[in-house]
Write an enzyme that holds these catalytic residues in place. Sequence first.
Site, mmCIF file in Angstrom:
data_model
loop_
_atom_site.group_PDB
_atom_site.id
_atom_site.type_symbol
_atom_site.label_atom_id
_atom_site.label_comp_id
_atom_site.label_asym_id
_atom_site.label_seq_id
_atom_site.Cartn_x
_atom_site.Cartn_y
_atom_site.Cartn_z
ATOM 1 N N ASP A 159 11.008 87.967 40.183
ATOM 2 C CA ASP A 159 10.301 86.691 40.258
ATOM 3 C C ASP A 159 10.605 86.051 41.606
ATOM 4 O O ASP A 159 11.573 86.417 42.283
ATOM 5 C CB ASP A 159 10.775 85.788 39.110
ATOM 6 C CG ASP A 159 9.963 84.509 39.017
ATOM 7 O OD1 ASP A 159 8.734 84.577 39.197
ATOM 8 O OD2 ASP A 159 10.558 83.442 38.781
ATOM 9 N N ASP A 200 10.081 82.155 42.566
ATOM 10 C CA ASP A 200 10.695 80.829 42.472
ATOM 11 C C ASP A 200 11.895 80.860 41.537
ATOM 12 O O ASP A 200 11.792 81.305 40.390
ATOM 13 C CB ASP A 200 9.677 79.797 41.965
ATOM 14 C CG ASP A 200 8.552 79.573 42.964
ATOM 15 O OD1 ASP A 200 8.852 79.241 44.116
ATOM 16 O OD2 ASP A 200 7.379 79.767 42.590
ATOM 17 N N ASP A 242 14.564 84.117 36.498
ATOM 18 C CA ASP A 242 15.427 82.962 36.221
ATOM 19 C C ASP A 242 15.053 82.285 34.911
ATOM 20 O O ASP A 242 15.655 81.285 34.548
ATOM 21 C CB ASP A 242 15.329 81.944 37.368
ATOM 22 C CG ASP A 242 13.974 81.256 37.411
ATOM 23 O OD1 ASP A 242 12.937 81.964 37.434
ATOM 24 O OD2 ASP A 242 13.931 80.012 37.423
#
Length: 259
Positions: free
Chosen positions: A13, A15, A209
Amino acid sequence: MAERKPIESWLTDMDGVLIHEGVPIPGADAFIKKLRESGKPFLVLTNNSIYTARDLHARLRRMGLDVPVENIWTSALATAQFLDDQRPDGSAYVIGEAGLTTALHDIGYVLTDHDPDYVVLGETRTYSFEAMTKAVRLINDGARFIATNPDETGPSAEGALPATGAVAALITKATGKQPYFAGKPNPLMMRTGLNTIGAHSETSAMIGDRMDTDVLAGLEAGMETFLVLTGLTGRAEIEKYPYRPSTVVDSIADLVDRV
C-alpha cells in the site's frame, strides 16, 4: 500448517506505508531501491482513484521515491480491468477524476449519460448533488452500479473527508442497489495486480497499514501479509479483528532486509 514459499514478489500500500501526509516514511526510499535492485516484481497500490499512475509516479518522485509507472496499481485501474473483462467496449456514466476517466478511456469505454451499461463511482473532491441525482436515475433505469473502493472517509489536512464508500451508501439508499466494489478489500484488486506483473499469490506478500482493507485483501488473495504500524491500525486494534496478519512490524524500514 505448511510452510510458506519464499517471497518472490511484493505488493505494498502507499499511504501509511510509504508516505504519510505527503512525506516519505523513513525506510521507504531504501525499500523501493532494494526492490528495484533485486529485480523482483512489485506493485505500489492505492485505493484512491483520483490520480493516474503517471500522476502518482511524478508525485512520489518529488518525494524521493522512484516508482516506475508500470509498478503502480490503483483502484481505478482495477475497476477498468474488471469492466474490460466483464463487458468489453462498453459505456459508463462516471463520477470521478482523471485517474478513473483515463483508465476507462484506455480500455475503449465510452463515457456517456445516455443509457450507459454502468454507473461508475470513484473518488473526487467535488461530489455534486446533480451528478449523484443523475447516477440514481440511471441506476433506476437499469445501469449496473460499480464503485472503485469502499473507503467511507479519506484524509486531508483539515480532517476526514467523505469518500467513495459514503457516497455509494447515499446512492444505495436512493436506489436500493448495492455497488460492486473493485478495490481493496476485494481480492480482485490483488489478483488483477498480480496478473499484471506475472506473479503468483503463494509466493507474494502484501504490506499495508489497515487490517480491514490491506491485510484482509492480501489474506483473501492467498498472500503472506505484513502490517506496519505507521498508518491507521495501531497494535492494540489488531486483536479486535477475527483474522491476523502473518507478521506485524513497526515500519517499512523493518522489511528492507526481507527483500
